[in-house]
Write a protein that holds these residues in place. Sequence first.
Motif, mmCIF file in Angstrom:
data_model
loop_
_atom_site.group_PDB
_atom_site.id
_atom_site.type_symbol
_atom_site.label_atom_id
_atom_site.label_comp_id
_atom_site.label_asym_id
_atom_site.label_seq_id
_atom_site.Cartn_x
_atom_site.Cartn_y
_atom_site.Cartn_z
ATOM 1 N N LEU A 251 -1.519 -0.932 -10.691
ATOM 2 C CA LEU A 251 -1.209 -2.127 -9.913
ATOM 3 C C LEU A 251 -1.027 -1.706 -8.465
ATOM 4 N N SER B 299 2.424 1.588 -3.973
ATOM 5 C CA SER B 299 3.336 0.813 -3.129
ATOM 6 C C SER B 299 4.102 1.714 -2.168
ATOM 7 N N ASP C 151 0.664 -3.225 -4.472
ATOM 8 C CA ASP C 151 1.240 -4.276 -3.636
ATOM 9 C C ASP C 151 1.069 -3.884 -2.177
ATOM 10 N N MET D 168 0.700 -6.882 -7.219
ATOM 11 C CA MET D 168 2.030 -7.475 -7.094
ATOM 12 C C MET D 168 2.136 -8.080 -5.704
ATOM 13 N N VAL E 230 2.568 1.349 -9.827
ATOM 14 C CA VAL E 230 2.321 0.407 -8.740
ATOM 15 C C VAL E 230 2.135 1.218 -7.471
ATOM 16 N N LYS F 219 6.945 2.184 -9.900
ATOM 17 C CA LYS F 219 6.535 1.619 -8.605
ATOM 18 C C LYS F 219 6.920 2.554 -7.467
#
Length: 340
Positions: free
Chosen positions: A263, A232, A265, A286, A230, A210
């Motif tokens: 993913l 992010s 976020d 997320m 991720v 992440k």
Amino acid sequence: MQEVRKEARERMKGFCRVCKECDGRACAGEVPGMGGLGTAASFKSNVEALADYKLRMRTIHDVSEPDPSTKVLGYDLSIPVFAAPIGGVSFNMGGKVSEEDYIMSKVKACDANGIVGCTGDGVPPFISEAGFDAIKAVNGKAIPFIKPWEGDEFFEKIEKAAATGCTTFGIDIDAIGLITLAKMGRPVAPRGVERLKALIERIPGQVLLKGIMTEEDALAAVEAGAAGIVVSNHGGRVLDHTPGTAHVLPAIAEAVNGEIAVLVDGGIRTGVDVLKMIALGADAVMIGRPFSIATVGGLEEGASKYIQQLTGQLKSAMVLSGCESIADANSNMITDVLGQ
């Protein structure tokens, strides 16, 4: 959810205002707390970037019962959502709920509603310990995130995480800039591809990294052996003035080209936001602050209500955009702020 948010506002007083629109403006610079670092430009950029994209509304089609389920990293998900690894109730959320009750409630709610919760790491150690206990309670169906500590601490925590029965291990490499850790005398150092690869090779399961914001870092994660990334900027809490994640996601997803799971976020609040991110190239999302607010405000029931709200919003958005399944979501479903 109105009652849950009202209770959260009372319990989080002085740490989070539980604003009607969670956009980083009222809490700018409040770190520790739930705000964004410095001017909170990165936090605000996440929300603004998502707002730049609009769904193309379609009403002449045969999609009446869309399927919002998917499979990511081996997990069967009722909706493409993971609860992000946010911990530190005592210094980020007001301390009116214990760390143990908070993370246990969040992880159990995720498991009960067919998604996956993630647990956090930090100083003091009870943050990760409470997380490990919660993962055991759901028979390993959660993802522990561990910071890339120097020395023996990292693998000691990996060993404890493995004992929970989990199959995926998260490393929040964006923690290298966390001011809260630096204030506690525990800054976390970055690692290049070779050191990261050596780290991943010693972990007894698949690894999710992440803190990816560029195509170069995404390809480096592939080279290092990560199973997923991720996209992010750590909720705008580590570096001021970064782009919003929705703006960098399409190029990163294109660069990775399906080799690993992607993913994302940052600024995701509703089921509509979830669908936008999937259409922009993510396999799943997320969600951080909204899960924390729902859990502090109503513990397991509060978190469950939020997941159910997301599910309803997502299915409605899929019907109104003619999207039958998550696999069908693509860039043709959205336009940018200029309508292109």
